[in-house]
Design a protein around this motif. Structure first.
Motif, PDB file in Angstrom:
ATOM      1  N   UNK A   1       0.856  -1.191   0.000  1.00 55.78           N
ATOM      2  CA  UNK A   1       0.000   0.000   0.000  1.00 55.78           C
ATOM      3  C   UNK A   1       0.890   1.238   0.000  1.00 55.78           C
ATOM      4  N   UNK A   2       0.631   2.138  -0.947  1.00 59.66           N
ATOM      5  CA  UNK A   2       1.449   3.352  -1.057  1.00 59.66           C
ATOM      6  C   UNK A   2       0.621   4.568  -0.643  1.00 59.66           C
ATOM      7  N   UNK A   3       1.196   5.401   0.205  1.00 58.67           N
ATOM      8  CA  UNK A   3       0.561   6.626   0.702  1.00 58.67           C
ATOM      9  C   UNK A   3       1.358   7.837   0.259  1.00 58.67           C
ATOM     10  N   UNK A   4       0.695   8.787  -0.382  1.00 56.59           N
ATOM     11  CA  UNK A   4       1.308  10.076  -0.696  1.00 56.59           C
ATOM     12  C   UNK A   4       0.779  11.116   0.281  1.00 56.59           C
ATOM     13  N   UNK A   5       1.649  12.006   0.708  1.00 63.62           N
ATOM     14  CA  UNK A   5       1.247  13.128   1.556  1.00 63.62           C
ATOM     15  C   UNK A   5       1.536  14.402   0.772  1.00 63.62           C
ATOM     16  N   UNK A  53       3.126  15.447 -11.455  1.00 61.42           N
ATOM     17  CA  UNK A  53       4.439  14.808 -11.313  1.00 61.42           C
ATOM     18  C   UNK A  53       4.704  14.312  -9.902  1.00 61.42           C
ATOM     19  N   UNK A  54       4.266  15.074  -8.900  1.00 59.76           N
ATOM     20  CA  UNK A  54       4.611  14.744  -7.515  1.00 59.76           C
ATOM     21  C   UNK A  54       3.674  13.736  -6.867  1.00 59.76           C
ATOM     22  N   UNK A  58       3.104   9.102  -9.322  1.00 56.78           N
ATOM     23  CA  UNK A  58       3.695   8.176  -8.345  1.00 56.78           C
ATOM     24  C   UNK A  58       2.741   7.033  -7.998  1.00 56.78           C
ATOM     25  N   UNK A  59       1.517   7.121  -8.470  1.00 56.23           N
ATOM     26  CA  UNK A  59       0.495   6.084  -8.347  1.00 56.23           C
ATOM     27  C   UNK A  59       0.288   5.585  -6.906  1.00 56.23           C
ATOM     28  N   UNK A  60      -0.002   6.482  -5.970  1.00 57.53           N
ATOM     29  CA  UNK A  60      -0.315   6.018  -4.616  1.00 57.53           C
ATOM     30  C   UNK A  60      -1.720   5.426  -4.563  1.00 57.53           C
ATOM     31  N   UNK A  61      -1.976   4.639  -3.532  1.00 61.03           N
ATOM     32  CA  UNK A  61      -3.330   4.154  -3.269  1.00 61.03           C
ATOM     33  C   UNK A  61      -4.139   5.177  -2.491  1.00 61.03           C
ATOM     34  N   UNK A  62      -3.448   5.889  -1.599  1.00 54.82           N
ATOM     35  CA  UNK A  62      -4.068   6.881  -0.733  1.00 54.82           C
ATOM     36  C   UNK A  62      -3.296   8.186  -0.830  1.00 54.82           C
ATOM     37  N   UNK A  99      -9.854  11.035  -7.356  1.00 51.84           N
ATOM     38  CA  UNK A  99     -10.875  10.026  -7.627  1.00 51.84           C
ATOM     39  C   UNK A  99     -10.777   9.514  -9.068  1.00 51.84           C
ATOM     40  N   UNK A 100     -10.512  10.419 -10.003  1.00 51.48           N
ATOM     41  CA  UNK A 100     -10.427  10.021 -11.407  1.00 51.48           C
ATOM     42  C   UNK A 100      -9.283   9.037 -11.651  1.00 51.48           C
ATOM     43  N   UNK A 101      -8.262   9.098 -10.791  1.00 46.05           N
ATOM     44  CA  UNK A 101      -7.110   8.203 -10.914  1.00 46.05           C
ATOM     45  C   UNK A 101      -7.218   6.989  -9.995  1.00 46.05           C
TER      46      UNK A 101
END
Length: 220
Positions: A1-5, A53-54, A58-62, A99-101
Motif C-alpha cells: 500500500x502506497x501513501x502520498x502526503x 508529477x509529484x 507516483x500512483x499512490x493508493x491513498x 478520484x479520477x485516478x
C-alpha cells in the motif's frame, strides 16, 4: 500500500529529521510505502501546478491532502494568497482528480499557531493590522479550516481534524510551546511549524482515520 502526503512545509517536516515527520511515523505504524510530496511555502494553487508529477505519476493508493497554512496568509489588508472561493475550488479539484485516478483522498485541517506580536512569532513576519474581518491570523486559519471541513463533507472525503485534535490537547492542559517551534525549544520565534511532538500528534490523528476508514493494518 502506497501513501502520498501532499502539502506544504508541515508535511515536508521542515526543520526536522525525516523519521520525526508524520509521514515517516505513519509509514512505520502501518508498514506503508510513502511519498512525501510536501513543499515548503506551497499554497493549493502551487500544489496543483506539481500535482501530476509529484502525486499522480507516483500512483499512490491513498493521498493525504494538507494545505491551508500558506493559502490563508494575507499579502495586503484582508487579502489572502488564495481567496476562500479559490481555496474551496482548488480542494475540490484535487479530490476530483484523485478520484479520477482511483486514489483515495484524506483531508487534514491546519494546526493552530502562536500569533505573538510585532517582535516575536507570526506577527513579526505578517502585519497584525492586515488580519481583520475576521480579527487575527488564527481566526483566518479557523475560517480556512471550516472550508476544509465543508469540502470534506461535500465530497464524502475522510477528514483528520488536526485543528480539533490540537484543541483537545490544549484543553487537557497541553501547551502550543511543546507542539510548535519556539525560542525556548529551537531558538526560533517560529510558532507555525510543528516540533517532533507536534508531528507525533499529527500522526496519531491521521493514523486513527486511516485505521477506521481505509484498508490498512498496524504493524506495531
Amino acid at each position: 500500500m502506497k501513501l502520498a502526503a501532499f502539502g506544504d512545509s508541515i508535511t515536508a517536516g521542515q526543520y526536522l529529521a525525516e523519521d520525526e515527520t508524520y509521514v515517516s511515523k505513519l509509514a512505520s505504524r502501518f508498514g506503508l510505502e510513502t511519498v512525501n510530496a510536501g513543499v515548503p511555502g506551497n499554497t493549493t494553487g502551487q500544489g496543483l501546478a506539481r500535482f501530476e508529477s509529484d502525486v499522480l505519476e507516483r500512483r499512490p493508493n491513498l493521498c493525504i491532502v494538507a494545505f491551508g497554512m500558506n493559502d490563508h496568509v494575507n499579502t495586503a489588508p484582508e487579502t489572502a494568497k488564495t481567496p476562500l472561493p479559490q481555496f474551496r475550488a482548488n480542494l475540490t479539484l484535487i479530490v476530483e482528480r484523485l478520484h479520477a485516478e482511483g486514489i483515495a483522498p484524506l483531508f487534514c485541517t491546519v494546526n493552530p499557531i502562536i500569533e505573538g506580536d510585532a517582535e516575536l512569532y507570526y506577527y513579526s513576519r505578517h502585519p497584525r493590522e492586515w488580519y481583520r474581518n475576521p480579527d487575527g491570523a488564527q481566526a483566518w486559519i479557523d475560517v480556512y479550516n471550516e472550508t476544509i471541513r465543508e469540502v470534506a463533507e461535500e465530497t464524502d472525503t475522510p477528514l483528520a481534524d488536526i485543528a480539533l485534535e490540537w484543541r483537545r490537547y490544549l484543553s487537557a492542559g497541553g501547551s502550543l510551546n511543546d507542539l510548535l517551534r519556539t525560542v525556548e525549544n529551537s531558538g526560533a520565534a517560529d510558532g507555525v511549524h510543528p516540533t517532533a511532538a507536534g508531528q507525533e500528534l499529527f500522526a496519531s490523528c491521521i493514523g486513527e482515520v486511516l485505521a477506521a476508514r481505509f484498508p490498512v493494518r498496524e504493524v506495531r
